[in-house]
Design a protein around this motif. Structure first.
Motif, short mmCIF file in Angstrom:
data_model
loop_
_atom_site.label_atom_id
_atom_site.label_comp_id
_atom_site.label_asym_id
_atom_site.label_seq_id
_atom_site.Cartn_x
_atom_site.Cartn_y
_atom_site.Cartn_z
N PHE A 259 6.50 7.05 -5.94
CA PHE A 259 5.80 6.33 -4.88
C PHE A 259 6.36 6.71 -3.51
O PHE A 259 7.56 6.90 -3.34
CB PHE A 259 5.96 4.81 -5.09
CG PHE A 259 5.46 4.35 -6.42
CD1 PHE A 259 4.16 3.89 -6.59
CD2 PHE A 259 6.29 4.38 -7.55
CE1 PHE A 259 3.70 3.49 -7.84
CE2 PHE A 259 5.84 3.97 -8.79
CZ PHE A 259 4.54 3.52 -8.93
N ALA A 260 5.44 6.78 -2.53
CA ALA A 260 5.83 7.09 -1.15
C ALA A 260 5.05 6.18 -0.21
O ALA A 260 3.94 5.73 -0.54
CB ALA A 260 5.54 8.55 -0.82
N PRO A 261 5.59 5.87 0.97
CA PRO A 261 4.82 5.09 1.95
C PRO A 261 3.56 5.84 2.34
O PRO A 261 3.46 7.06 2.20
CB PRO A 261 5.79 4.98 3.13
CG PRO A 261 7.14 5.28 2.59
CD PRO A 261 6.93 6.24 1.47
N ALA B 267 13.43 4.04 -8.32
CA ALA B 267 14.03 4.02 -6.98
C ALA B 267 12.95 4.08 -5.91
O ALA B 267 12.99 3.33 -4.92
CB ALA B 267 15.01 5.18 -6.82
N SER B 268 11.95 4.95 -6.09
CA SER B 268 10.90 5.07 -5.08
C SER B 268 9.98 3.85 -5.11
O SER B 268 9.48 3.42 -4.07
CB SER B 268 10.10 6.36 -5.28
OG SER B 268 9.42 6.36 -6.52
N LEU B 269 9.76 3.27 -6.29
CA LEU B 269 8.93 2.07 -6.38
C LEU B 269 9.60 0.90 -5.66
O LEU B 269 8.96 0.19 -4.88
CB LEU B 269 8.67 1.70 -7.83
CG LEU B 269 7.89 0.41 -8.07
CD1 LEU B 269 6.52 0.46 -7.39
CD2 LEU B 269 7.73 0.12 -9.56
N GLU B 270 10.89 0.71 -5.90
CA GLU B 270 11.60 -0.38 -5.24
C GLU B 270 11.62 -0.16 -3.73
O GLU B 270 11.53 -1.13 -2.96
CB GLU B 270 13.02 -0.49 -5.77
CG GLU B 270 13.74 -1.71 -5.25
CD GLU B 270 15.01 -2.04 -6.01
OE1 GLU B 270 15.76 -2.91 -5.53
OE2 GLU B 270 15.24 -1.44 -7.08
N VAL C 221 10.21 13.44 -3.16
CA VAL C 221 9.45 12.23 -2.95
C VAL C 221 9.71 11.74 -1.53
O VAL C 221 10.84 11.42 -1.19
CB VAL C 221 9.86 11.13 -3.96
CG1 VAL C 221 9.08 9.84 -3.69
CG2 VAL C 221 9.64 11.60 -5.39
N PRO C 222 8.68 11.70 -0.67
CA PRO C 222 8.91 11.34 0.74
C PRO C 222 9.26 9.85 0.91
O PRO C 222 8.74 9.01 0.18
CB PRO C 222 7.57 11.64 1.42
CG PRO C 222 6.79 12.46 0.44
CD PRO C 222 7.27 12.04 -0.91
N PHE D 103 0.87 -1.18 0.00
CA PHE D 103 0.00 0.00 0.00
C PHE D 103 0.91 1.22 0.00
O PHE D 103 1.90 1.27 0.73
CB PHE D 103 -0.91 -0.01 1.23
CG PHE D 103 -1.86 -1.18 1.25
CD1 PHE D 103 -3.10 -1.10 0.64
CD2 PHE D 103 -1.50 -2.38 1.86
CE1 PHE D 103 -3.97 -2.19 0.64
CE2 PHE D 103 -2.35 -3.46 1.86
CZ PHE D 103 -3.59 -3.36 1.26
N PHE D 104 0.57 2.21 -0.82
CA PHE D 104 1.45 3.36 -0.96
C PHE D 104 0.66 4.55 -1.49
O PHE D 104 -0.53 4.43 -1.83
CB PHE D 104 2.60 3.04 -1.92
CG PHE D 104 2.19 2.37 -3.21
CD1 PHE D 104 1.43 3.05 -4.17
CD2 PHE D 104 2.56 1.05 -3.48
CE1 PHE D 104 1.05 2.43 -5.36
CE2 PHE D 104 2.19 0.43 -4.66
CZ PHE D 104 1.44 1.12 -5.60
#
Length: 446
Positions: free
Chosen positions: A307-309, A389-392, A183-184, A167-168
């Motif tokens: 993507f971010a948490p 990078a943010s997805l991984e 991107v947090p 979930f993101f």
């Protein structure tokens, strides 16, 4: 009618049918082996029949074209002696009832996928989920990691959790860059609210989400702090519950950075489409978004997705638990005539056979699956349209503890009914919290 009562009535009906069949059909018994491979048969026509492949049926909620058909095709090509057919059921109340009825009336279900813990529990009670401790040749904890234990029932596994839940918050990277926002990797709902305010524009919301994630922040608090207090009374008046409701209400009404609930409900706002068409800058969702965001024909876009948490309510990051864990809990029907063969398929599926499912947004959980292979399958030829990078990071790098929602549906319903009145403006926050607590206490007394 609640699930337990329905199952009691259905089981009683099935027992009566079984008794009537036994009285009239004893002469048709053939003494076949119901626990594994078919027993040997005499020569002639019987020998030809014994040579036929064993047929298994797997029921799941994912459309065949989104991965399941490719999975069973690969298995069938490699296992001519055991052939699997995939049957899709819609993962809603009616669809799950159809699956339960098929199992309880012996309609040939061998393998099936559970999507919630509560569904699994009622199937264990009904005797249609095989206790895997009877088999003992596959270490689920070792293969899937500590999150697998969230699916244990009475300290036993009645299936294998196969999918890594993710979930993101998906973000329009182009809009972030234009606003000078990073991107947090870790953020609070206060910070997310500020992002939403900065990113909103004419004809564009800063933040959008389906209705279902509305209660995720509440559960992230209550899983950590307890749904009840030390005295056994409701904990729905926890200060962070109030904070969440007031934060989201402020985003709707003061900031106008997210859709008002009334508008979202009355228009059945297609939030995925709104994000992918550039009408929203951020979307609170999960890994299934990739299925749509890869589809440039139906959802054309010209921006990169980052993507971010999911943001946290707690100021202290160490106190945060987020929704996640593992999903797609694959069980063997305890009534299957081919349990051993079904179990071989489940192990194969979990340890890499499910790889084609990644194209539909379902990442394998097993440590034996190559991460890069899964990512390649997930993104296909659209990898350059994502901030990799943010997805991984959200898929594999974030070490925040996770939970699988196990709160009773009645509690989910009573909370939803009360906070909807608050967001719609028909009652204030004090009345909302008070009603939730009162109704929860009534439920606890039952």
């Amino acid at each position: 009618m609640n699930n337990r009562r329905w199952f009691t009535i259905l089981l009683a009906s099935i027992m009566m049918i079984g008794l009537l069949s036994a009285c009239s059909g004893d002469k048709n018994k053939n003494g076949g082996n119901s626990g594994g491979a078919s027993s040997s048969a005499p020569s002639g026509a019987g020998a030809s029949k014994a040579a036929d492949p064993i047929k298994l049926t797997m029921w799941g909620g994912v459309p065949p074209e989104s991965g399941p058909q490719a999975v069973v095709d690969a298995w069938n090509a490699a296992h001519p002696d055991v052939q699997v057919e995939y049957v899709r059921f819609v993962n809603d109340d009616d669809g799950n009832l159809k699956l339960d009825t098929a199992m309880l009336t012996d309609q040939g279900v061998d393998i099936y996928v559970n999507y919630t813990l509560s569904q699994t529990e009622k199937r264990v009670e009904a005797g249609v989920a095989l206790d895997l401790s009877e088999l003992g040749d596959y270490n689920i904890d070792e293969k899937m990691g500590p999150d697998a234990a969230l699916w244990k029932i009475n300290d036993k596994y009645y299936g294998v959790p196969t999918k890594k839940n993710a979930f993101f918050v998906a973000l329009n990277k182009d809009m972030l860059d234009a606003a000078g926002l990073a991107v947090p990797k870790s953020w609070t709902w206060d910070e997310a609210r500020q992002y939403a305010k900065q990113l909103k524009a004419d004809g564009r919301y800063g933040f959008i989400q389906h209705l279902e994630p509305f209660y995720d922040p509440m559960d992230s608090v209550l899983v950590k702090e307890g749904y009840t207090k030390a005295d056994g009374s409701s904990n729905l008046d926890h200060p962070l519950i109030r904070k969440w409701l007031e934060t989201l209400n402020g985003m709707m009404k003061e900031d106008q950075s997210t859709p008002p609930l009334g508008e979202q409900m009355s228009t059945q706002l297609p939030v995925d489409t709104s994000f992918l068409s550039g009408q929203a800058a951020m979307l609170n969702i999960g890994e299934w978004l990739i299925r749509s965001s890869n589809n440039m024909t139906d959802f054309p876009r010209d921006f990169k997705i980052a993507f971010a948490p999911v943001p946290r309510l707690a100021d202290n990051e160490a106190d945060y638990i987020t929704r996640g864990g593992l999903g797609d809990f694959v069980s063997v029907n305890a009534k299957s005539k081919h349990k051993n063969e079904a179990w071989e398929f489940v192990k194969w599926y979990a340890d890499g056979g499910m790889a084609p499912m990644a194209a539909g947004g379902r990442l394998p959980a097993s440590k034996d699956v190559d991460k890069q292979v899964a990512m390649d399958s997930l993104l296909g030829d659209k990898a350059d349209t994502y901030d990799l990078a943010s997805l991984e990071y959200v898929l594999y790098g974030d070490t925040t503890p996770t939970y699988v929602r196990g709160v009773p549906q009645q509690v989910i319903d009573l909370r939803t009914q009360e906070y909807e009145k608050y967001f719609l403006g028909s009652q204030n926050i004090d009345k909302t919290i008070g009603n939730m607590v009162s109704r929860h206490n009534d439920f606890l007394k039952q």
